[in-house]
Design a protein around this motif. Structure first.
Motif, PDB file in Angstrom:
ATOM      1  N   ASN A  11      13.453   5.103  26.292  1.00 41.91           N
ATOM      2  CA  ASN A  11      12.821   5.748  27.447  1.00 41.91           C
ATOM      3  C   ASN A  11      11.662   6.661  27.080  1.00 41.91           C
ATOM      4  OD1 ASN A  11      14.047   4.622  29.657  1.00 41.91           O
ATOM      5  ND2 ASN A  11      15.753   6.060  29.673  1.00 41.91           N
ATOM      6  N   HIS A  12      11.629   7.176  25.840  1.00 42.87           N
ATOM      7  CA  HIS A  12      10.516   8.026  25.419  1.00 42.87           C
ATOM      8  C   HIS A  12       9.179   7.288  25.518  1.00 42.87           C
ATOM      9  CE1 HIS A  12      13.532  10.639  23.465  1.00 42.87           C
ATOM     10  NE2 HIS A  12      12.656  11.564  23.774  1.00 42.87           N
ATOM     11  N   TYR A  13       9.234   5.973  25.403  1.00 43.35           N
ATOM     12  CA  TYR A  13       8.007   5.193  25.383  1.00 43.35           C
ATOM     13  C   TYR A  13       7.503   4.837  26.780  1.00 43.35           C
ATOM     14  CZ  TYR A  13       9.409   4.812  20.553  1.00 43.35           C
ATOM     15  OH  TYR A  13       9.789   5.112  19.270  1.00 43.35           O
ATOM     16  N   VAL A  14       8.381   4.882  27.767  1.00 40.90           N
ATOM     17  CA  VAL A  14       7.976   4.447  29.098  1.00 40.90           C
ATOM     18  C   VAL A  14       8.031   5.552  30.154  1.00 40.90           C
ATOM     19  CG1 VAL A  14       8.522   2.017  28.730  1.00 40.90           C
ATOM     20  CG2 VAL A  14      10.305   3.551  29.554  1.00 40.90           C
TER      21      VAL A  14
ATOM     22  N   ALA B 184       2.866   5.573  28.385  1.00 43.88           N
ATOM     23  CA  ALA B 184       3.265   6.977  28.508  1.00 43.88           C
ATOM     24  C   ALA B 184       2.869   7.774  27.262  1.00 43.88           C
ATOM     25  CB  ALA B 184       4.771   7.090  28.753  1.00 43.88           C
ATOM     26  N   MET B 185       2.990   7.160  26.098  1.00 42.95           N
ATOM     27  CA  MET B 185       2.592   7.833  24.855  1.00 42.95           C
ATOM     28  C   MET B 185       1.081   8.028  24.806  1.00 42.95           C
ATOM     29  SD  MET B 185       5.197   8.556  23.047  1.00 42.95           S
ATOM     30  CE  MET B 185       6.621   8.089  22.146  1.00 42.95           C
ATOM     31  N   LEU B 186       0.330   7.017  25.218  1.00 43.62           N
ATOM     32  CA  LEU B 186      -1.129   7.127  25.187  1.00 43.62           C
ATOM     33  C   LEU B 186      -1.636   8.178  26.168  1.00 43.62           C
ATOM     34  CD1 LEU B 186      -2.153   3.381  24.828  1.00 43.62           C
ATOM     35  CD2 LEU B 186      -2.273   5.186  23.088  1.00 43.62           C
ATOM     36  N   GLU B 187      -0.942   8.356  27.274  1.00 49.77           N
ATOM     37  CA  GLU B 187      -1.320   9.417  28.216  1.00 49.77           C
ATOM     38  C   GLU B 187      -1.261  10.781  27.532  1.00 49.77           C
ATOM     39  OE1 GLU B 187       0.696   9.456  32.024  1.00 49.77           O
ATOM     40  OE2 GLU B 187       0.731   7.264  32.029  1.00 49.77           O
ATOM     41  N   ILE B 188      -0.220  10.993  26.754  1.00 50.42           N
ATOM     42  CA  ILE B 188      -0.070  12.249  26.012  1.00 50.42           C
ATOM     43  C   ILE B 188      -1.148  12.341  24.936  1.00 50.42           C
ATOM     44  CG2 ILE B 188       1.453  13.617  24.532  1.00 50.42           C
ATOM     45  CD1 ILE B 188       2.359  13.259  27.522  1.00 50.42           C
ATOM     46  N   ALA B 189      -1.367  11.248  24.224  1.00 48.94           N
ATOM     47  CA  ALA B 189      -2.346  11.234  23.135  1.00 48.94           C
ATOM     48  C   ALA B 189      -3.735  11.648  23.623  1.00 48.94           C
ATOM     49  CB  ALA B 189      -2.395   9.841  22.500  1.00 48.94           C
ATOM     50  N   ARG B 190      -4.113  11.186  24.775  1.00 43.47           N
ATOM     51  CA  ARG B 190      -5.442  11.498  25.318  1.00 43.47           C
ATOM     52  C   ARG B 190      -5.638  12.984  25.583  1.00 43.47           C
ATOM     53  NH1 ARG B 190      -4.233   6.590  28.029  1.00 43.47           N
ATOM     54  NH2 ARG B 190      -5.689   4.956  27.422  1.00 43.47           N
ATOM     55  N   THR B 191      -4.548  13.723  25.757  1.00 43.16           N
ATOM     56  CA  THR B 191      -4.653  15.156  26.080  1.00 43.16           C
ATOM     57  C   THR B 191      -4.685  16.054  24.844  1.00 43.16           C
ATOM     58  OG1 THR B 191      -2.252  15.543  26.217  1.00 43.16           O
ATOM     59  CG2 THR B 191      -3.367  14.750  28.221  1.00 43.16           C
TER      60      THR B 191
END
Length: 83
Positions: A3-6, A67-74
């Protein structure tokens, strides 16, 4: 799939559980100090991508988890990374 990934709410917690460690220091040392083009496959939340971009490298981060890439962009240098 974990679930961490999605789940965006869980992805925000990922760095708390899987933060910076000695393995990431090793990968940073491979990049060296002179700017290079670097591809990070499976970049997750972009911890290494962010650190590499901060050092002036041209970084591309790829991950199958939106979901991970959303965090990465910030991340502080996320705008300097090609996601």
């Amino acid at each position: 799939m974990d679930n961490h990934y999605v789940n965006p709410k869980l992805a925000r917690l990922y760095d708390l559980d899987s933060g910076w460690n000695i393995e990431r220091d090793f990968y940073m040392s491979l990049a060296g100090d002179s700017p290079k083009s670097i591809l990070d496959l499976g970049c997750g939340t972009g911890l290494i991508c962010n650190a590499l971009a901060e050092k002036g490298h041209d970084v591309t981060g790829v991950d199958p988890a939106p979901a991970m890439l959303e965090i990465a962009r910030t991340k502080p240098h996320g705008s300097r990374v090609h996601w």
